[in-house]
Scaffold this active site. Sequence first.
Site, PDB file in Angstrom:
ATOM      1  N   LYS A 254      -6.327   3.451   8.948  1.00 34.34           N
ATOM      2  CA  LYS A 254      -5.513   4.531   8.182  1.00 34.34           C
ATOM      3  C   LYS A 254      -6.059   5.728   8.256  1.00 34.34           C
ATOM      4  O   LYS A 254      -5.421   6.700   8.461  1.00 34.34           O
ATOM      5  CB  LYS A 254      -5.336   3.938   6.699  1.00 34.34           C
ATOM      6  CG  LYS A 254      -4.476   2.877   6.857  1.00 34.34           C
ATOM      7  CD  LYS A 254      -4.191   2.441   4.997  1.00 34.34           C
ATOM      8  CE  LYS A 254      -3.330   1.196   4.886  1.00 34.34           C
ATOM      9  NZ  LYS A 254      -3.149   0.643   3.572  1.00 34.34           N
TER      10      LYS A 254
ATOM     11  N   SER B  51       0.696  -1.207  -0.016  1.00 33.94           N
ATOM     12  CA  SER B  51      -0.110   0.067   0.009  1.00 33.94           C
ATOM     13  C   SER B  51       0.788   1.245  -0.079  1.00 33.94           C
ATOM     14  O   SER B  51       0.379   2.425  -0.281  1.00 33.94           O
ATOM     15  CB  SER B  51      -0.892  -0.021   1.288  1.00 33.94           C
ATOM     16  OG  SER B  51      -0.588   0.178   2.442  1.00 33.94           O
TER      17      SER B  51
END
Length: 791
Positions: free
Chosen positions: A709, A666
Amino acid sequence: MLPIRDVVIFPYMMIPFVVGRESSVRALEEALAGEKKIFLATQHDASVDDPKPGEIYQVGTVANIVQSLKLPDGNIKVLVEGLERAKLVSLNDEEGFFRAVVRSVPQKAEPSPQLDALVARVNSLFEQYVKLSQSLNYETTIAAVRMEDVVKLSDTIAANLQISIEEKQELLEIFDPAERLNRVADLLDIEIEKLNMDRTIQGRVKKQMERAQREYYLNEKLKAIQKELGRGEKAELDELKNKIEAAGMPSEAQEKAMQELKRLEMMPPMSAESTVSRNYLEWLLAVPWKKKSREIRDLAQAEKVLEEDHYGLEKIKERILEYLAVRNLVKEPRGQILCFVGPPGVGKTSLGMSIARATGRKFVRLSLGGVRDEAEIRGHRRTYIGALPGQILQMMKKAGTKNPVFMLDEVEKMSMDFRGDPSAALLEVLDPEQNHMFMDHYLDVEYDLSQVFFICTANVTHTIPAALLDRMEVLRLSGYTELEKIEIAKRFLVVKQLKSAGLTEKNLRFSDAALQQIIQSYTRESGVRNLEREIANVCRKVARRVVKESRELQLVITPENVGDFLGVIKFRDMLAEKTNEVGLATGLAWTEVGGQILSTEATLMEGKGRLTLTGKLGDVMQESAQAAMSYIRSRGHQLGLERDFYRRMDIHIHVPEGAIPKDGPSAGITIATTLASALSGIPVRCDVAMTGEITLRGKVLPIGGLKEKLLAAHRAGILTVVLPKDNQKDMADIPAHIQKDFQLHFVETMDEVLQIALERPIPSLAARVPKATLAADFPRADIPDQESLTH
């Protein structure tokens, strides 16, 4: 001189022993050829065959050889009489045996009343000692020590004491008769106490043996009486038969139980096989075959219980209520297998207990952490000594009903070894198509587990075997938001810890701001376990003050005084950069305790095109960096770079906090943005964070852990976030109060990322990013709607 082992010879002592060592034989022959005098000293270590002078005690006994006899094997049996103790002056072995120069010390004790009293005491103690000792003949030994000479008395008693070689040598080295007699008295006291203790223990053991024999005799007599009355073994077997018929077993299990009962009737009652059969029948009767808990099917009541026990977790509660709704409509639904996956401390285990309370079922829990034996699940066969059923049936016995809530805790932490794979055994337990005929090795009959509500818990799923994971419905419990943690603390944790510390709500109150300060600065977790510990820490300190000062003490915990109770701040959130910088981008990462922001740096140096990656990056993250570099090289012309720019410079990419391992795809778009900024010289916006996987063609692929996140970005004060377009569907999991603070950009290509993240656009790339005006190029029927074109 003759070194001897395992014995200390005293003056006036006559003792036989065998001499076998060559040097000792020669020394003995030399003494026999002369005055038959020999110096006997004990060696330190009896296992040494050839002792050196330093390995022999310095004090020994000069003895007279009374008799000697040569044996057929070459050894000599000798009888010696001790004459006087002596101290070694010098020793040499030049002639193949030891020859010693010794100094004797005259032994004489001055008569006195004190000495007479000591002699009387020693005689009395020694008489007690001989009476207690089983290895000494009373008449012979007492007759041997009846003497007036203090010197001879002390040595004779010392020779008869059953003490260690070291203690005997200590007595031999005491030259003063009175002092030696004192030491003998002390040793006699100690040995008499030991012998008394031994006699007490032996008496106790004897009584226990007599009691066991008495019980055996009475049991046999009782059996005989019961047999006469018609109440013996037969009555017990009839009782077992009635229990088997009333247990509600399936026909196969009942038939097997009756067969075992017939075998038991034919066995002698005291045989080992009888015990095995009896245990087997007891286990067959102990597991629940037909007893069930009466379920609560009232959805409103179940919802109330779930809300009382847990705050948040809406999806989990919704799934439980759906299950109860199905139970209301279907009479015999299949058992459910759920798997709660989430970080530590989010309430997985307590949620299982809450489900049991909401459904009115019994609750049992089996921890699978560290289990590595297949027999733990299925049990051992009865051929093994001490065999038992597996933990599944043991827990069913504990529950006492056939439809409990059964929690399998830490299911991902099982391992395997030569004894088998427990996860493979669980495949049958957790398969609704098979668990209605679960077979335990010990019972060896089918047992129905289909009505059990199985709940597994795990922190991660990648260590769970795929076949096992496929049998479970996975429900993910992500970390709590700050607001959720504050609410949980107010509703549950503070109340619980106040009660544990013996405080009242008047004594201590936490403000919301103080709880937020504790969460941000003293804990780093997705759950609330450490938060509870810190609240407990505050409560204990306040309890101490209440006891010390006044029970009417009232305190309010605020952000200003939290530090007085919990000390210095343990954690500081990584905050966003304050200025836009070249070659520095902010990414978002997922960890097991929540999300965090992750800065990525790149710097350029003269070189030969080498790419260096540091920061303890895993293989997947390194490959993402390679993919990002390949994308930048393919876009070199649009970025205004020379065709062969990569051949004349080295690029170093570093992800700070280098001691912490990092991995995953990611960070792809973050690394690509960092490289683009470093090579083009355009700074990256410090108020933008991003996450997404990159392909070689510059496509942005979706990622996981979106909620964690975004929460990390929110904590760090970054409210503009670039996300993959395919993650737009996951926004449903993000709380509304968090979403409204963000400006989110959902992108499909890396070119769009650079247009948003860089301080100013790259002209050649700006022309490539699709805009709404390009809609005229599409056929009429394929024009995207205005909302999708906005992105």
